[in-house]
Design a protein around this motif. Sequence first.
Motif, PDB file in Angstrom:
ATOM      1  N   LEU A  47       0.826  -1.203   0.000  1.00  0.00           N
ATOM      2  CA  LEU A  47       0.000   0.000   0.000  1.00  0.00           C
ATOM      3  C   LEU A  47       0.851   1.239   0.000  1.00  0.00           C
ATOM      4  O   LEU A  47       1.886   1.264   0.642  1.00  0.00           O
ATOM      5  CB  LEU A  47      -0.932  -0.021   1.220  1.00  0.00           C
ATOM      6  CG  LEU A  47      -1.919  -1.186   1.243  1.00  0.00           C
ATOM      7  CD1 LEU A  47      -2.691  -1.168   2.538  1.00  0.00           C
ATOM      8  CD2 LEU A  47      -2.864  -1.150   0.059  1.00  0.00           C
ATOM      9  N   PRO A  48       0.482   2.292  -0.659  1.00  0.00           N
ATOM     10  CA  PRO A  48      -0.749   2.468  -1.433  1.00  0.00           C
ATOM     11  C   PRO A  48      -0.629   1.974  -2.871  1.00  0.00           C
ATOM     12  O   PRO A  48      -1.629   1.814  -3.549  1.00  0.00           O
ATOM     13  CB  PRO A  48      -0.963   3.978  -1.414  1.00  0.00           C
ATOM     14  CG  PRO A  48       0.412   4.545  -1.378  1.00  0.00           C
ATOM     15  CD  PRO A  48       1.229   3.555  -0.560  1.00  0.00           C
ATOM     16  N   ASN A  49       0.574   1.723  -3.364  1.00  0.00           N
ATOM     17  CA  ASN A  49       0.754   1.292  -4.758  1.00  0.00           C
ATOM     18  C   ASN A  49       1.606   0.034  -4.823  1.00  0.00           C
ATOM     19  O   ASN A  49       2.527  -0.140  -4.027  1.00  0.00           O
ATOM     20  CB  ASN A  49       1.455   2.389  -5.571  1.00  0.00           C
ATOM     21  CG  ASN A  49       0.653   3.656  -5.639  1.00  0.00           C
ATOM     22  OD1 ASN A  49      -0.543   3.618  -5.898  1.00  0.00           O
ATOM     23  ND2 ASN A  49       1.292   4.785  -5.388  1.00  0.00           N
TER      24      ASN A  49
END
Length: 74
Positions: free
Chosen positions: A42-44
């Motif tokens: 998270l977030p990517n």
Amino acid sequence: MKAEDDIFKNMKKLQDLKFSIYELSNRRVDFHSFDILTLQHLPNPIQLDDEFKSLKKDHTIEQIAWSIIKKYDL
């Protein structure tokens, strides 16, 4: 055949990289977080294939793993 051999070699190296990240990351990630070319963080997602490609010429798998662990605070 050479192209197939290269694919298998690179897949093996990515598997080794995933295992190294898992082993060295204080267990903050597990194997359920890994897709074929990414690590769900998270977030990517982390693009392991891109990280590997950018460092593979001058670094060992363990050095690449440490780089990813430090960069993404794993």
